[in-house]
Design a protein around this motif. Structure first.
Motif, PDB file in Angstrom:
ATOM      1  N   VAL A 101       0.846  -1.197   0.000  1.00  0.00           N
ATOM      2  CA  VAL A 101       0.000   0.000   0.000  1.00  0.00           C
ATOM      3  C   VAL A 101       0.880   1.246   0.000  1.00  0.00           C
ATOM      4  N   ALA A 102       0.565   2.199  -0.873  1.00  0.00           N
ATOM      5  CA  ALA A 102       1.334   3.432  -0.958  1.00  0.00           C
ATOM      6  C   ALA A 102       1.058   4.315   0.254  1.00  0.00           C
ATOM      7  N   LEU A 103       2.130   4.761   0.906  1.00  0.00           N
ATOM      8  CA  LEU A 103       2.007   5.671   2.042  1.00  0.00           C
ATOM      9  C   LEU A 103       1.893   7.126   1.596  1.00  0.00           C
ATOM     10  N   GLU A 104       2.281   7.382   0.364  1.00  0.00           N
ATOM     11  CA  GLU A 104       2.157   8.700  -0.242  1.00  0.00           C
ATOM     12  C   GLU A 104       2.089   8.485  -1.754  1.00  0.00           C
ATOM     13  N   ASP A 105       1.752   9.518  -2.496  1.00  0.00           N
ATOM     14  CA  ASP A 105       1.743   9.374  -3.948  1.00  0.00           C
ATOM     15  C   ASP A 105       3.112   8.868  -4.394  1.00  0.00           C
ATOM     16  N   SER A 106       3.119   7.774  -5.143  1.00  0.00           N
ATOM     17  CA  SER A 106       4.378   7.088  -5.439  1.00  0.00           C
ATOM     18  C   SER A 106       4.439   6.672  -6.902  1.00  0.00           C
ATOM     19  N   VAL A 107       5.667   6.390  -7.352  1.00  0.00           N
ATOM     20  CA  VAL A 107       5.905   5.865  -8.696  1.00  0.00           C
ATOM     21  C   VAL A 107       6.824   4.653  -8.571  1.00  0.00           C
ATOM     22  N   VAL A 108       6.477   3.581  -9.270  1.00  0.00           N
ATOM     23  CA  VAL A 108       7.315   2.383  -9.272  1.00  0.00           C
ATOM     24  C   VAL A 108       7.721   2.043 -10.694  1.00  0.00           C
ATOM     25  N   ARG A 109       8.852   1.387 -10.819  1.00  0.00           N
ATOM     26  CA  ARG A 109       9.271   0.821 -12.098  1.00  0.00           C
ATOM     27  C   ARG A 109       8.867  -0.644 -12.109  1.00  0.00           C
ATOM     28  N   ILE A 110       8.230  -1.078 -13.186  1.00  0.00           N
ATOM     29  CA  ILE A 110       7.673  -2.427 -13.287  1.00  0.00           C
ATOM     30  C   ILE A 110       8.665  -3.319 -14.030  1.00  0.00           C
ATOM     31  N   MET A 111       9.075  -4.410 -13.371  1.00  0.00           N
ATOM     32  CA  MET A 111      10.016  -5.347 -13.969  1.00  0.00           C
ATOM     33  C   MET A 111       9.347  -6.714 -14.057  1.00  0.00           C
ATOM     34  N   PRO A 112       8.707  -7.046 -15.188  1.00  0.00           N
ATOM     35  CA  PRO A 112       8.007  -8.337 -15.317  1.00  0.00           C
ATOM     36  C   PRO A 112       8.954  -9.511 -15.088  1.00  0.00           C
ATOM     37  N   VAL A 113       8.506 -10.487 -14.303  1.00  0.00           N
ATOM     38  CA  VAL A 113       9.375 -11.624 -13.995  1.00  0.00           C
ATOM     39  C   VAL A 113       9.672 -12.435 -15.253  1.00  0.00           C
ATOM     40  N   GLY A 114       8.763 -12.400 -16.228  1.00  0.00           N
ATOM     41  CA  GLY A 114       9.012 -13.114 -17.466  1.00  0.00           C
ATOM     42  C   GLY A 114      10.197 -12.574 -18.236  1.00  0.00           C
ATOM     43  N   ILE A 115      10.525 -11.307 -18.010  1.00  0.00           N
ATOM     44  CA  ILE A 115      11.697 -10.703 -18.641  1.00  0.00           C
ATOM     45  C   ILE A 115      12.925 -10.839 -17.744  1.00  0.00           C
ATOM     46  N   LEU A 116      12.713 -10.669 -16.429  1.00  0.00           N
ATOM     47  CA  LEU A 116      13.843 -10.720 -15.497  1.00  0.00           C
ATOM     48  C   LEU A 116      14.501 -12.090 -15.460  1.00  0.00           C
ATOM     49  N   GLU A 117      13.695 -13.144 -15.489  1.00  0.00           N
ATOM     50  CA  GLU A 117      14.261 -14.487 -15.352  1.00  0.00           C
ATOM     51  C   GLU A 117      15.277 -14.811 -16.455  1.00  0.00           C
ATOM     52  N   PRO A 118      14.942 -14.618 -17.743  1.00  0.00           N
ATOM     53  CA  PRO A 118      15.960 -14.898 -18.767  1.00  0.00           C
ATOM     54  C   PRO A 118      17.147 -13.945 -18.698  1.00  0.00           C
ATOM     55  N   LEU A 119      16.895 -12.674 -18.312  1.00  0.00           N
ATOM     56  CA  LEU A 119      18.005 -11.735 -18.175  1.00  0.00           C
ATOM     57  C   LEU A 119      18.982 -12.194 -17.103  1.00  0.00           C
TER      58      LEU A 119
END
Length: 232
Positions: A101-119
């Protein structure tokens, strides 16, 4: 012997801040989360890991009560600050174990596991970085268990402030900025995380301020005497 001076007890002022630097050059998408909204919820399938680009999150876990008619007990199990990684709780089972849960207005970078695993398979430094992040989460969970199981209220609050300030300072130093310690969480959030009553947290913060260990103005916190706080 006081826990802070015992070589067998982890020091709460040593930050576990591991930046996933090997993903910086990859144009992963980002997502904005409004304060109070959930990035993901417990039992949802693991689809991505996330790094905090701005803002802050809390992980909230729910546990069933012995009385089936009562609402589940909830507790904050982690805070995720700037540059830190969320979503690791879903790697084991493929489903998240808590709400983020965001404690304040926030921004995240999304790293799909389908891409991370082969990388990670193809690029050893990235795999090592991910392992380091997972190891840091394990150590942080062990520290929390130590705090909740062995420390009185005063030491719990002091250890929390030292850990939080060290993590904020680490991210600020990496960005070449001056660190300012602003508590993004409420005192009620801190109480839930530390397994204390709200009144206990408020009294302890006030006492530490009177003793000259910290300076507190609303949510703006300054560590005045780190040594005194480490031996609170």
């Amino acid at each position: 012997m006081h826990p802070a001076s015992d070589p067998g007890v982890p020091r709460p002022d040593l930050a576990l801040h591991v930046h996933f630097a090997d993903t910086d050059a990859i144009p992963f998408p980002t997502r904005s989360i409004v304060r109070g909204d959930a990035l993901y919820c417990a039992h949802e399938p693991l689809r991505s890991l996330y790094t905090v680009q701005s803002g802050c999150f809390k992980s909230v876990a729910g546990y069933p009560c012995a009385d089936d008619d009562s609402a589940p007990h909830t507790q904050i199990t982690a805070f995720h600050l700037l540059d830190e990684t969320l979503g690791l709780d879903g790697i084991c089972t493929g489903r998240h174990e808590s709400d983020a849960v965001a404690l304040e207005d926030s921004v995240v970078r999304i790293m799909p596991v389908g891409i991370l695993e082969p990388l990670c398979r193809e690029y050893a430094p990235m795999q090592h970085a991910l392992l380091a992040i997972m190891s840091a989460e394990i150590v942080r969970a062990a520290r929390l268990a130590l705090i909740l199981g062995t420390m009185p209220a005063r030491e719990r609050v002091a250890a929390f402030l030292l850990d939080l300030s060290s993590r904020l300072e680490a991210s600020a130093a990496r960005a070449g900025e001056k660190s300012e310690l602003t508590l993004p969480m409420t005192r009620a959030d801190i109480a839930s995380y530390l397994g204390l009553e709200l009144e206990t947290v408020s009294r302890t913060l006030s006492k530490l301020q009177r003793e000259g260990a910290i300076g507190l103005n609303g949510r703006h916190l300054r560590i005045v005497d780190r040594a005194r706080l480490a031996h609170a």
